[in-house]
Design a protein around this motif. Structure first.
Motif, PDB file in Angstrom:
ATOM      1  N   LEU A   1       0.843  -1.201   0.000  1.00 16.91           N
ATOM      2  CA  LEU A   1       0.000   0.000   0.000  1.00 16.91           C
ATOM      3  C   LEU A   1       0.875   1.246   0.000  1.00 16.91           C
ATOM      4  CD1 LEU A   1      -2.918   1.213   0.522  1.00 16.91           C
ATOM      5  CD2 LEU A   1      -2.196   1.332   2.875  1.00 16.91           C
ATOM      6  N   PHE A   2       1.894   1.262   0.848  1.00 18.04           N
ATOM      7  CA  PHE A   2       2.789   2.425   0.863  1.00 18.04           C
ATOM      8  C   PHE A   2       3.450   2.600  -0.497  1.00 18.04           C
ATOM      9  CE2 PHE A   2       3.375   1.352   5.548  1.00 18.04           C
ATOM     10  CZ  PHE A   2       2.328   2.167   5.892  1.00 18.04           C
ATOM     11  N   GLY A   3       3.903   1.482  -1.052  1.00 19.37           N
ATOM     12  CA  GLY A   3       4.549   1.561  -2.357  1.00 19.37           C
ATOM     13  C   GLY A   3       3.602   2.111  -3.407  1.00 19.37           C
ATOM     14  N   ALA A   4       2.354   1.637  -3.378  1.00 19.47           N
ATOM     15  CA  ALA A   4       1.384   2.075  -4.373  1.00 19.47           C
ATOM     16  C   ALA A   4       1.110   3.565  -4.230  1.00 19.47           C
ATOM     17  CB  ALA A   4       0.095   1.274  -4.209  1.00 19.47           C
ATOM     18  N   MET A   5       0.966   4.016  -2.978  1.00 19.01           N
ATOM     19  CA  MET A   5       0.675   5.431  -2.769  1.00 19.01           C
ATOM     20  C   MET A   5       1.855   6.294  -3.210  1.00 19.01           C
ATOM     21  SD  MET A   5      -2.300   5.806  -1.802  1.00 19.01           S
ATOM     22  CE  MET A   5      -3.670   4.873  -1.214  1.00 19.01           C
ATOM     23  N   ARG A   6       3.045   5.792  -2.972  1.00 20.36           N
ATOM     24  CA  ARG A   6       4.217   6.553  -3.395  1.00 20.36           C
ATOM     25  C   ARG A   6       4.303   6.631  -4.911  1.00 20.36           C
ATOM     26  NH1 ARG A   6       9.190   4.561   0.366  1.00 20.36           N
ATOM     27  NH2 ARG A   6       8.522   5.478   2.313  1.00 20.36           N
ATOM     28  N   VAL A   7       3.921   5.546  -5.576  1.00 21.70           N
ATOM     29  CA  VAL A   7       3.964   5.564  -7.037  1.00 21.70           C
ATOM     30  C   VAL A   7       3.060   6.650  -7.585  1.00 21.70           C
ATOM     31  CG1 VAL A   7       3.068   4.301  -8.992  1.00 21.70           C
ATOM     32  CG2 VAL A   7       4.747   3.270  -7.565  1.00 21.70           C
ATOM     33  N   ILE A   8       1.857   6.760  -7.015  1.00 25.39           N
ATOM     34  CA  ILE A   8       0.943   7.774  -7.530  1.00 25.39           C
ATOM     35  C   ILE A   8       1.491   9.168  -7.244  1.00 25.39           C
ATOM     36  CG2 ILE A   8      -1.375   8.678  -7.336  1.00 25.39           C
ATOM     37  CD1 ILE A   8      -1.226   6.140  -8.839  1.00 25.39           C
ATOM     38  N   ALA A   9       2.061   9.336  -6.057  1.00 27.41           N
ATOM     39  CA  ALA A   9       2.645  10.643  -5.747  1.00 27.41           C
ATOM     40  C   ALA A   9       3.707  11.010  -6.762  1.00 27.41           C
ATOM     41  CB  ALA A   9       3.237  10.624  -4.339  1.00 27.41           C
ATOM     42  N   MET A  10       4.548  10.048  -7.104  1.00 22.39           N
ATOM     43  CA  MET A  10       5.622  10.349  -8.059  1.00 22.39           C
ATOM     44  C   MET A  10       5.067  10.548  -9.450  1.00 22.39           C
ATOM     45  SD  MET A  10       8.917   8.309  -6.858  1.00 22.39           S
ATOM     46  CE  MET A  10       8.394   6.723  -7.317  1.00 22.39           C
ATOM     47  N   LEU A  11       3.988   9.821  -9.763  1.00 17.18           N
ATOM     48  CA  LEU A  11       3.391   9.988 -11.092  1.00 17.18           C
ATOM     49  C   LEU A  11       2.861  11.402 -11.267  1.00 17.18           C
ATOM     50  CD1 LEU A  11       2.291   8.791 -13.743  1.00 17.18           C
ATOM     51  CD2 LEU A  11       0.202   8.321 -12.520  1.00 17.18           C
ATOM     52  N   VAL A  12       2.112  11.885 -10.263  1.00 13.43           N
ATOM     53  CA  VAL A  12       1.511  13.210 -10.428  1.00 13.43           C
ATOM     54  C   VAL A  12       2.568  14.300 -10.337  1.00 13.43           C
ATOM     55  CG1 VAL A  12      -0.703  12.498  -9.537  1.00 13.43           C
ATOM     56  CG2 VAL A  12       0.938  13.516  -8.000  1.00 13.43           C
ATOM     57  N   THR A  13       3.738  13.953  -9.860  1.00 15.42           N
ATOM     58  CA  THR A  13       4.759  14.980  -9.716  1.00 15.42           C
ATOM     59  C   THR A  13       5.696  15.019 -10.908  1.00 15.42           C
ATOM     60  OG1 THR A  13       4.651  14.639  -7.389  1.00 15.42           O
ATOM     61  CG2 THR A  13       6.528  15.818  -8.203  1.00 15.42           C
ATOM     62  N   TYR A  14       6.136  13.861 -11.348  1.00 11.56           N
ATOM     63  CA  TYR A  14       7.188  13.838 -12.356  1.00 11.56           C
ATOM     64  C   TYR A  14       6.655  13.860 -13.773  1.00 11.56           C
ATOM     65  CZ  TYR A  14      10.929  13.812  -9.199  1.00 11.56           C
ATOM     66  OH  TYR A  14      11.820  14.234  -8.288  1.00 11.56           O
ATOM     67  N   GLU A  15       5.341  13.746 -13.898  1.00 15.76           N
ATOM     68  CA  GLU A  15       4.771  13.838 -15.225  1.00 15.76           C
ATOM     69  C   GLU A  15       5.005  15.236 -15.800  1.00 15.76           C
ATOM     70  OE1 GLU A  15       3.802  11.285 -16.544  1.00 15.76           O
ATOM     71  OE2 GLU A  15       2.783  11.967 -18.341  1.00 15.76           O
ATOM     72  N   ILE A  16       4.850  16.245 -14.951  1.00 10.07           N
ATOM     73  CA  ILE A  16       4.881  17.627 -15.451  1.00 10.07           C
ATOM     74  C   ILE A  16       6.273  18.027 -15.954  1.00 10.07           C
ATOM     75  CG2 ILE A  16       4.459  20.007 -14.790  1.00 10.07           C
ATOM     76  CD1 ILE A  16       2.080  18.956 -13.415  1.00 10.07           C
ATOM     77  N   PRO A  17       7.338  17.816 -15.182  1.00  9.19           N
ATOM     78  CA  PRO A  17       8.645  18.168 -15.735  1.00  9.19           C
ATOM     79  C   PRO A  17       8.971  17.414 -17.011  1.00  9.19           C
ATOM     80  CG  PRO A  17       8.821  17.775 -13.409  1.00  9.19           C
ATOM     81  CD  PRO A  17       7.446  17.409 -13.790  1.00  9.19           C
ATOM     82  N   SER A  18       8.581  16.136 -17.071  1.00  9.97           N
ATOM     83  CA  SER A  18       8.952  15.396 -18.280  1.00  9.97           C
ATOM     84  C   SER A  18       8.150  15.897 -19.476  1.00  9.97           C
ATOM     85  CB  SER A  18       8.774  13.894 -18.073  1.00  9.97           C
ATOM     86  OG  SER A  18       7.446  13.588 -17.829  1.00  9.97           O
ATOM     87  N   VAL A  19       6.877  16.244 -19.253  1.00 15.29           N
ATOM     88  CA  VAL A  19       6.081  16.798 -20.355  1.00 15.29           C
ATOM     89  C   VAL A  19       6.685  18.115 -20.815  1.00 15.29           C
ATOM     90  CG1 VAL A  19       3.869  17.835 -20.880  1.00 15.29           C
ATOM     91  CG2 VAL A  19       3.943  15.644 -19.771  1.00 15.29           C
TER      92      VAL A  19
END
Lengths: 123, 434, 368
Positions: free
Chosen positions: B173-191
């Motif tokens: 669960l912690f891993g999954a929540m961290r993945v989403i946090a990183m997804l919503v964060t790192y999507e923007i710089p890469s875009v």
């Protein structure tokens, strides 16, 4: 264009088949009794460092980054808006540049506001 | 069939380029008055089969590369027992994983749990469809190629979330929540980082981006160093590789999202991580390093060989960072993306837009303007990074950080530690008898 | 607006990659942030203190190896000092100097392990731990050369040391102390001490205030990181440590980073001590003859040494028989661990792991 997507679609078939091959091999080994299958309650419990887990994992989890998620929606949509602009940029000249600057400046105000409101911190 | 055979034997030097072979086969079908859809299906199947066989090789070989290279970095040998130089180690691993009992927690969500590893593998392979492997050698020559890869590279995180949340395990669960946090964060710089490249090359078609670099003899890495850094960091976060492997976090949450996986499902997660790493390396190699193009070399050497060479050069960078750096904490990683990479990507975007405008309006020759921009942008990147570290860098309370050294210390007057050898320690006899 | 969320109770340990053995920590977590920690020890309890009451004084030395198995020689030394104090045994000069050499070598080995494992807890993918292990292996080679064992050495005996050093020992030690390890420690300085990520991860994490450190009776690097200059080699010298010139590194902040830097600095200071000790190594016997069934006079003795983990004390009560009447160990790992709750509550899981790594516990010693 649709033809090109169709070609990518062929790869999609292969891409879905690709992980199914080892899974299928694993299942086949199970059918031939090479792979053991002896379930018992301890094996089927979840791992929690060797202890019996206390409570359920699917709880109302405190998502401390929900403000990030809100910001993400704003910025991602905005970035996607900028893509068509970027492609057509060379034909549009100074006007497009200034307009994009204004667009980014408006976003920047929101960005600074979010920063000052400490939305970009892990609460 | 004999026609196909003569095709191969007479044109062996052309087979190094799959597009030529595909073109010849299409010609053959047309000559035999075959239907149009057959041409389409055959060429698409040929390309897809080529990509999938490359991916299969990658999944096997990269396990070996990763373990050997990291082993060298850690001053040890790495696997060297199975086969020459341990080359058969991945095969042995795969056989072992297939034979292992598949355990699935009773409380897990069975369907999500089983589908997650498959869903994790697919996007990494699908990305390869739009990447050009040679001059006309992209499987799907999409005009929206950049959007396509951006959409697909973020899909992997959702599969990880599904696997972690479906496991019904707290670490997962912690891993999954961290993945989403990183997804919503790192999507923007890469875009935003890729947006700068699109702006500069004026196309979202990946073949077009490569042709742009080939035309001006200038890999975009030189012109745009800052987006390279930003994209590299954010993709390593999306790939869960070590400076940002928070979803896995072996030392904290004991494997994170794949803690409950065993057998071949775990093997798929493991292989898909490597496949995704290679896909991202391929994206970087395409948009920053010029894909199949390498000055005059691509006229002699087949383009896909150059491309694979570049993929592995970038992949080595990923392995290098993995072998070198410790892990960030989740709040630091998110703050890093929001407070550093996003504003920098915006600034870079404005700068690139101004540069393109000047180039377009004045009509200066590219040979003059591109090296100038390269120097300018490198200086800009350097200044921004240094300035950020100076003004916005992490602040630690209670400096100084130097240690103090004492050669003499004050001993407060403690009651002396007495040695009693006078016989009766109190309570001795009672203690023994009790 | 306060969010409604349910705290999750997670077991970190006993079977966890970074609890350094079988230590269990039940953390109550509210969205990555720890609100409560319960420590549960005892998974490696072997009842050594009770077992020792049935064995002779010499037979008890191997128990001390298995307490802190990463610094076995230091544990040996503390125990033997206590017995010698109790029985009034004089130790030959050569044995004392050899004890200093090996005790400091073992300190280097233990701190190597602690530093590497700490960086591993920070999330490095095994690389630093491999580097520090490489250097630890070299130190263990020297120990093996002398006493034949690498981990559970059983080297220091009552009245001296078990074996004299072989001829090839001193040249090898010279190479190690003057060429090899100083280069390695400079490498640690470059790779670890200035590393930005380690700074971000370990600075202000797991802070111990000086008051807490004193009230909780912390010792070793934990105490020194809090800014308190205290080292038993200076404060209550044993084995003639007061005659060696060395410095005690003391931190300011009491955080995990200070503890790591202090360990690296202490390794350098250990090399200084070893160099001086090699110079003054006298000839003569390496042990005095002590009867195997030693019967110290009835009484009690407490001897304490500065082990790599902190103040390692042995309290022995004799009733005049061949076995100790009571044997108590003041284990620094256990006492340093006792402030874990104060250090971790309010931080995230990742910080808790870093904090635990920086305490440098050894579960063999915690549970005994």
């Amino acid at each position: 264009m649709i033809e090109q997507f169709g070609r990518a679609g062929f790869l999609l078939i292969f891409a879905v088949a690709f992980p199914l091959v080892p899974i299928g091999a694993s299942v086949a080994l199970g059918l031939f009794r090479i792979r053991p299958r002896k379930p018992d309650p301890i094996k089927q419990s979840v791992y929690e460092c060797g202890m019996v887990p206390v409570g359920d994992a699917l709880v109302r989890y405190n998502v401390r980054y929900y403000l990030f998620a809100l910001l993400f929606v704003v910025f991602d949509v905005e970035a996607i808006f900028l893509y068509p602009w970027a492609v057509a940029y060379r034909g549009l000249g100074v006007y497009a540049f200034v307009e994009a600057l204004i667009f980014i400046a408006i976003l920047l105000v929101g960005y600074v506001y979010a920063w000052r409101k400490r939305a970009m911190e892990w609460i | 069939m004999p026609a196909l055979l003569t095709l191969i034997t007479h044109n062996w030097y052309d087979i190094r380029d799959l597009s030529n072979l595909s073109g010849k086969i299409e010609q053959l079908i047309r000559d035999a008055n075959g239907p149009g859809w057959l041409v389409f299906v055959v060429s698409a199947l040929l390309g897809a089969a080529g990509i999938v066989s490359f991916i299969g090789a990658v999944a096997i070989i990269n396990i070996w590369i990763e373990r050997r290279v990291v082993g060298r970095m850690q001053s040890r040998l790495g696997p060297n027992r199975a086969g020459p130089f341990g080359l058969l180690q991945p095969v042995a691993d795969a056989i072992k994983l297939m034979q292992k009992e598949v355990l699935q927690p009773k409380v897990a969500d069975g369907l999500v749990f089983s589908l997650a590893p498959i869903a994790f593998t697919v996007p990494g392979i699908l990305v390869m469809a739009v990447l050009p492997w040679g001059r006309n050698m992209a499987l799907a020559n999409l005009d929206a190629g950049v959007i396509f890869i951006l959409a697909l590279t973020s899909l992997g995180a959702l599969a990880v979330f599904a696997g972690g949340y479906g496991s019904n395990n707290k670490y997962a669960l912690f891993g999954a929540m961290r993945v989403i946090a990183m997804l919503v964060t790192y999507e923007i710089p890469s875009v935003l980082a890729l947006l700068g490249l699109v702006l500069f090359s004026g196309t979202m078609n990946l073949s077009g981006i490569v042709l742009f670099q080939a035309k001006y003899w200038m890999p975009l890495l030189l012109v745009q160093p800052l987006p390279f850094i930003i994209y590299f960091i954010s993709s390593s976060a999306e790939l869960n590789r070590t400076p940002a492997d928070l979803a896995e976090a072996e030392s904290e949450i004991a494997g994170g999202y794949h803690v409950e996986y065993s057998g071949m499902k775990f093997g798929l997660f493991y292989a898909a991580e490597l496949i995704n790493a290679v896909s991202v390396s391929a994206i970087i190699a395409t948009v920053f390093l010029g894909g199949w193009w390498l000055y005059k070399v691509d006229e002699i050497v087949p383009g896909w060989m150059i491309f694979i060479g570049k993929i592995y050069a970038v992949y080595f960078l990923f392995v290098w960072t993995r072998g070198t750096l410790p892990r960030f904490r989740i709040d630091q990683l998110l703050a890093f993306a929001w407070k550093w990479m996003t504003p920098m990507a915006f600034l870079n975007l404005v700068l690139v837009a101004a540069e393109v405008l000047i180039w377009n309006e004045t009509g200066v020759s590219a040979g003059l303007v591109l090296p100038l921009y390269a120097v300018l942008n490198a200086a800009f990147a350097g200044v921004l990074i240094v300035a950020w570290v100076k003004f916005m860098g992490p602040r630690f309370s209670r400096f100084p950080e130097r240690l103090r050294y004492y050669s003499q210390i004050d001993v407060p007057s403690l009651p002396a530690v007495a040695t009693r050898t006078d016989g009766g320690a109190p309570g001795l006899a009672e203690g023994r008898s009790a | 607006m306060p969010l409604k969320s349910e705290p999750v109770e997670v077991n970190i340990g006993p079977q966890h990659p970074s609890t350094h053995g079988v230590f269990r920590m039940v953390a109550t977590i509210d969205g990555e942030r720890i609100t409560d920690v319960k420590m549960i020890v005892g998974y490696l309890h072997r009842s050594m203190e009770k077992l020792a009451e049935e064995r002779t004084y010499t037979q008890n030395i191997p128990f001390t190896d298995r307490m802190d198995y990463l610094s076995a020689i230091n544990s040996n030394l503390g125990y033997c000092l206590a017995v010698e104090k109790l029985a009034g045994i004089e130790v030959p000069e050569r044995a004392t100097v050899l004890r200093v050499i090996f005790s400091e070598l073992q300190r280097v080995a233990s701190h190597c392990m602690a530093t590497g494992a700490f960086i591993n807890d920070c999330g490095a993918w095994q690389t630093p731990v491999m580097y520090t292990f490489r250097d630890r292996e070299k130190v263990l080679d020297l120990i093996e050369m002398t006493c034949g064992a690498r981990i559970t050495t059983n080297y220091i005996r009552i009245g001296g040391v078990a074996f004299d050093i072989p001829d090839e020992f001193l040249p090898a030690l010279d190479r190690l102390v003057n060429d090899d390890l100083p280069q390695r420690f400079d490498e640690y300085d470059r790779l670890l001490v200035g590393n930005e990520i380690i700074l971000m991860r370990a600075r202000d994490v797991g802070v111990v205030t000086p008051e807490l450190a004193i009230n909780a009776a912390l010792s070793g690097p934990m105490l020194r990181s809090a800014g308190i200059a205290w080292d038993l080699r200076k404060a209550d010298p044993y084995c003639g440590y007061d005659t060696y010139a060395f410095d005690i590194p003391v931190g300011y902040n009491g955080d995990s980073y200070d503890r790591m830097v202090i360990r690296i600095e202490e390794m350098k200071q250990s090399l200084r001590i070893i160099r001086q000790a090699v110079h003054r190594l006298p000839g003569g016997p390496h042990k005095t003859d002590v009867p195997l069934a030693l019967r110290p006079p009835a009484g009690e003795a407490y001897a304490r040494i500065e082990s790599p983990k902190g103040e390692l004390g042995f309290y022995i009560v004799s009733d005049g028989g061949p076995a100790p009447y009571r044997w108590h160990v003041r284990a620094p790992s256990l006492i340093n661990l006792s402030v874990l709750k104060e250090m971790t509550v309010g931080q995230t899981i990742a910080d808790a792991i870093v904090t635990l790594g920086s305490i440098d516990i050894n579960v063999g010693e915690v549970d005994r």
